[in-house]
Design an enzyme around this catalytic site. Structure first.
Site, PDB file in Angstrom:
ATOM      1  CB  CYS A  86      -5.883   7.210  35.521  1.00  0.00           C
ATOM      2  SG  CYS A  86      -6.776   8.671  36.350  1.00  0.00           S
ATOM      3  CG  HIS A 178      -5.464   4.953  39.929  1.00  0.00           C
ATOM      4  ND1 HIS A 178      -4.216   5.319  39.346  1.00  0.00           N
ATOM      5  CD2 HIS A 178      -6.134   6.057  39.701  1.00  0.00           C
ATOM      6  CE1 HIS A 178      -4.338   6.503  38.883  1.00  0.00           C
ATOM      7  NE2 HIS A 178      -5.320   6.942  39.251  1.00  0.00           N
ATOM      8  CD  GLU A 180      -2.336   2.356  39.973  1.00  0.00           C
ATOM      9  OE1 GLU A 180      -2.030   3.621  39.766  1.00  0.00           O
ATOM     10  OE2 GLU A 180      -3.060   1.638  39.243  1.00  0.00           O
ATOM     11  N   GLY A 233      26.257  -0.373  55.949  1.00  0.00           N
ATOM     12  CA  GLY A 233      25.391  -0.949  57.209  1.00  0.00           C
ATOM     13  C   GLY A 233      23.824  -0.560  56.763  1.00  0.00           C
ATOM     14  N   GLY A 234      23.574   0.194  55.603  1.00  0.00           N
ATOM     15  CA  GLY A 234      22.190   0.278  55.199  1.00  0.00           C
ATOM     16  C   GLY A 234      21.723  -0.894  54.570  1.00  0.00           C
ATOM     17  CB  VAL A 235      18.268  -1.642  53.327  1.00  0.00           C
ATOM     18  CG1 VAL A 235      17.552  -3.028  52.703  1.00  0.00           C
ATOM     19  CG2 VAL A 235      17.713  -1.847  54.704  1.00  0.00           C
ATOM     20  CB  SER A 238      23.554  -4.974  54.208  1.00  0.00           C
ATOM     21  OG  SER A 238      23.980  -3.680  55.187  1.00  0.00           O
TER      22      SER A 238
END
Length: 522
Positions: A86, A178, A180, A233-235, A238
């Protein structure tokens, strides 16, 4: 022997497009490492990076405007394959002697591209083989009106005569659409063609190899020292905990700081999963009163983020001082945090919100940093978590901000606000699970509004707080649509919150998209 997963890599120069990080994620999905740098990064560092190819991203500027970002000359002097997307194609054309012009009508959305000359990039790729056409996604106002010397026009549409161009002897390619985005059906195949076939990259970037690589790097970096990690405790935290536990075992101490601004019951859940189930050494610290004292009288969102971040580090340093071998602080910083905190030297990139893991760290911090997820996007982090054996429910949990409920309570943060909000949020999430809607939305949460509304409770007039519900659908979290949850579902959630929580008389649903609104309210 662990393969060198960074040996073959692609450099993406960012001209400010909303899709730039998506380009990087698609290349990573192919199995090749890549990084995103501002387009005006220093020539010395660009050339010494060791990329096997360079991608020029899209961008919001017009090449016909004075002072517009321009493709740097040293990129073309590098003898590397170059792929302009682009705006990247437009600035390539202008820099090399071609021309651009404003289109009569801006082109946004689906388009059909006719391949005129099947060069290395396009050869064998088609959505309509008998016509040699590709279904693509366009998002542009300007277009290339004249290709540079020695370039060939390789594709066109009914609206623009130059939809793609190439100079095969230099391995320079440009497309106006694009590749992607998923709407470009052959987009991933085009990116693979450039990255693997044209640039010659090996596909070494896999979860298994990343785990091996990071284990080796962590062991080399920390030696016999103790590492402490903030476990929420979040991704992200953890996955860091699981990865470091596998790498250094008992050298890891996870510190769970109860800020008083976490999800309902999160402390007990964290201890059950990591301390009891996985055997990780977890220290639990109740710091709620310190956080609420520090946030008293603070209303500005950025000020709250900085206070929470600084206090987070202070508590960790206090804990580290009790542990003579603790020399390192592990964090769940991920790659989008790094990109968005970098900015552009020209000032064209704007900071919307500071990041808890990047922007709030005090300069005097005495612990070294260990950030094993620093190179990874969120989807890569989740795949890594699965490969490490973490439960699906934990790994695919909705995002939760580093400052916690501190930025979901508008204005001043008080303990009673945090308790109300945590309970309301828990009800919302519980009902999403019960209705099999949790995995159908990308993120959902409740927000505490510091305003009171008149209601009727029993036969009495009530003047109580307002809770807002927010649920969005998104692919990349850079843009998002509000989720059209069923009315009867919203009614159920509202009734539960009002009936079960004393002090709430009204529940509203946020129907704002991003943009103009951000996903979080602060």
């Amino acid at each position: 022997m662990t393969p060198n997963i960074h040996h073959d890599k692609i450099l993406i120069l960012d001209f400010g497009a909303q899709y730039t990080q998506l380009i990087a994620r698609r290349i990573r999905e192919i199995g090749v490492y890549c990084e995103v740098w501002p387009w005006d990064h220093s020539p010395e560092e660009i050339l010494s990076f060791g990329a096997k190819g360079i991608i020029l991203s899209g961008g919001p500027e017009s090449t016909t405007s004075p002072g517009a970002p321009a493709a740097p000359q040293h990129v073309f002097d590098s003898d590397l394959p170059i792929f302009g997307i682009c705006y990247g194609m437009q600035t390539m054309a202008v820099h090399l002697g071609g021309a651009t012009e404003a289109a009569d009508k801006r082109e946004f959305g689906h388009a059909s591209v006719q391949v005129i000359y099947p060069d290395t990039l396009f050869s064998g790729l088609s959505d309509h083989p008998s016509e040699f056409r590709l279904d693509v996604w366009m998002s542009h106002g300007d277009h290339v009106s004249r290709v540079p010397p020695c370039f060939t026009i390789t594709a066109a549409t009914d609206r623009i005569p130059i939809a793609a161009m190439s100079r095969e002897d230099k391995r320079w390619y440009g497309v106006q659409f694009h590749p992607e985005v998923t709407h470009t059906l052959q987009g991933q195949a085009l990116l693979r063609r450039f990255v693997v076939d044209i640039c010659g990259c090996q596909t070494l970037w896999t979860s298994a190899n990343i785990i091996e690589d990071q284990i080796a790097r962590v062991r080399e970096r920390v030696g016999c020292d103790e590492v402490i990690l903030g476990l929420s405790g979040g991704v992200d935290s953890s996955v860091v905990a699981a990865l470091l536990h596998k790498a250094i075992g008992s050298q890891l101490t996870c510190v769970f700081v109860d800020t008083g601004m976490l999800r309902w019951g999160e402390g007990d859940q964290v201890m059950a999963m990591f301390a009891e189930h996985m055997g990780v050494n977890v220290v639990r610290i109740n710091a709620a009163s310190r956080y609420f004292d520090a946030l008293q009288g603070v209303y500005d969102p950025e000020a709250k983020r900085k206070i929470i971040g600084n206090l987070f580090i202070q508590i960790f340093e206090e804990e580290a001082s009790k542990r003579k071998q603790a020399k390192w602080l592990a964090q769940g910083t991920i790659y989008p945090d790094v990109i968005e905190s970098a900015g552009s030297k020209t000032g064209k990139a704007h900071v919307i919100k500071s990041h808890h893991n990047v922007g709030g760290l005090p300069e005097q911090m005495t612990l070294g940093m260990v950030e094993p997820l620093r190179e990874l996007f969120k989807d890569e982090v989740r795949r890594l978590g699965v490969a490490l054996g973490l439960p699906h429910a934990m790994v695919y949990r909705h995002p939760f901000p580093g400052p916690g409920l501190g930025v979901r309570i508008l204005g001043e943060v008080k303990p009673e606000y945090a308790e109300l909000l945590a309970k309301a949020d828990s009800i919302f999430i519980d009902e999403l699970h019960q209705a099999d809607l949790y995995d159908k939305v990308s993120q959902a949460f409740a927000v505490f509004l510091p305003v009171k509304s008149v209601g009727v409770v029993g036969d009495a007039r009530a003047y109580e707080w307002v809770i807002a519900l927010r649920a969005v659908e998104t692919v990349d979290f850079m843009t998002a649509h509000w989720a059209p949850l069923p009315y009867d579902f919203l009614s159920t959630v509202s009734n539960r919150i009002i009936n079960e929580l004393r002090g709430v008389s009204r529940v509203v649903y946020d129907i704002s998209g991003k943009p103009p609104a951000t996903i979080e309210w602060e």
